[in-house]
Design an enzyme around this catalytic site. Structure first.
Site, PDB file in Angstrom:
ATOM      1  N   LYS A  25     -30.133  36.658  26.670  1.00 15.07           N
ATOM      2  CA  LYS A  25     -30.691  37.615  25.445  1.00 15.07           C
ATOM      3  C   LYS A  25     -29.720  38.503  24.981  1.00 15.07           C
ATOM      4  O   LYS A  25     -28.523  38.902  25.635  1.00 15.07           O
ATOM      5  CB  LYS A  25     -32.135  38.117  26.033  1.00 15.07           C
ATOM      6  N   ASP A 152     -36.681  42.032  32.920  1.00 12.00           N
ATOM      7  CA  ASP A 152     -36.098  41.108  31.871  1.00 12.00           C
ATOM      8  C   ASP A 152     -36.422  39.854  32.133  1.00 12.00           C
ATOM      9  O   ASP A 152     -36.491  38.810  31.210  1.00 12.00           O
ATOM     10  CB  ASP A 152     -34.555  41.115  31.724  1.00 12.00           C
TER      11      ASP A 152
END
Length: 322
Positions: A25, A152
């Site tokens: 990401k 995350d």
């Protein structure tokens, strides 16, 4: 211990293996609030999954094991210190079984690079075990397990583009009308996420005059993503952790400058760093900028990627039909 007591998987776990691909990401926007009593910081962030993928294969085995190949593999632990290992233990505990699987991870996402590679691998293990063991654990429950593992990990399941709040684990899907093209510059070393957060706390406590003002509302970023226009998005990219990453690794300033000089629309440190992400006008521009950046001597290696891409997904088995 026999299989009858429910603590081993030998008599009811299907044999074979499952492979899952999972993306890294980039944080397009990362607003870091003050440190909370639980030690975490309140975050508002826009996650963006990009086409830099780890491949995680989980096989039935007699005992839990973990191996890595590829990007940064030699630096990673292969025991309970690894988030993927803990994901296997957590999933097994959730369904009352022993974590008897062999995990093989082919790394492409940089280690300690600010792209949540470890979190991605943990998410992939949850998805792979759910498929391998034919558990049928619903996505909502997988998300809850992911949130137990780390801030995350839920986004690595979710993929796409999402607004994250809390410590990043509370997600809302963000409409994105275009494919955005990126150049990712990997640093020779890594940065500890904990150290970067500690550094931003220190800089703020000392009221460092070089600190830029904290980010404001993410709404303009969301509007730019909905428009699909990279030129509209570029000036809105922001990361409250970037000053801390630059303080700990000043060489990143040269990397950011080189990317802009090569023609990127914008550049920023991804998450806690040290990977730098550069937004480009097109796929062709990304290739050209990546080539220039690779020759500039300001990073270890360069990758071209695009986003958004989907989160952790099982790779279909090859067809055996004749």
């Amino acid at each position: 211990m026999s299989a009858r007591d429910g603590n081993t998987a030998s008599e009811w776990v299907p044999t074979g293996s499952v492979t899952v691909r999972v993306p890294g990401k980039v944080n397009l926007y990362l607003d870091v609030g003050d440190r909370r009593q639980d030690g975490y910081h309140e975050l508002t962030t826009v996650f963006h999954a990009v086409s830099l993928l780890d491949e995680v294969t989980v096989r039935t085995a007699d005992t839990l094991s973990l191996e890595h190949v590829g990007e940064g593999a030699d630096s990673l632990p292969t025991d309970e210190r690894n988030l993927a290992w803990r994901a296997a233990e957590l999933m097994a505990e959730h369904v009352g079984r022993a974590p008897d699987v062999a995990i093989s991870i082919e790394k492409t996402i940089p280690v300690a690079g600010g792209m949540a590679g470890g979190s991605a691998d943990a998410a992939a293990v949850l998805v792979a075990m759910n498929s391998l063991w034919e558990l049928g654990v619903p996505r909502r429950d997988l998300h809850a397990l992911a949130a137990q593992l780390g801030s995350d990990v839920p986004f690595a399941l979710h993929g796409g583009t999402a607004l994250g709040t809390g410590r990043g684990e509370e997600l809302a899907t963000v409409l994105t009308r275009n494919t955005f093209h990126w150049v990712l510059a990997f640093s020779p070393g890594g940065l500890s996420t904990a150290k970067v957060f500690a550094e931003i706390d220190r800089l703020r406590a000392e009221e460092d005059r070089t600190l830029p003002p904290r980010l404001e509302s993410p709404e303009p970023v969301l509007a730019a993503l909905a428009s699909g226009d990279p030129a509209q998005l570029a000036p809105l990219l922001g990361n409250d952790l970037q000053p801390a990453a630059l303080s700990l690794d000043p060489a990143l300033r040269r990397t950011l400058r080189a990317g802009l000089d090569a023609g990127a629309l914008a550049g920023l440190v991804s998450g806690s760093g040290p990977t730098c992400a550069f937004l480009c006008t097109s796929a062709g521009a990304a290739v050209d900028i990546g080539t220039d950046l690779a020759g500039a001597g300001v990073c270890r290696t360069v990758r071209v990627a695009s986003g958004p891409v989907q989160g952790a997904r099982v790779v279909p088995a090859p067809s055996t039909a004749g």
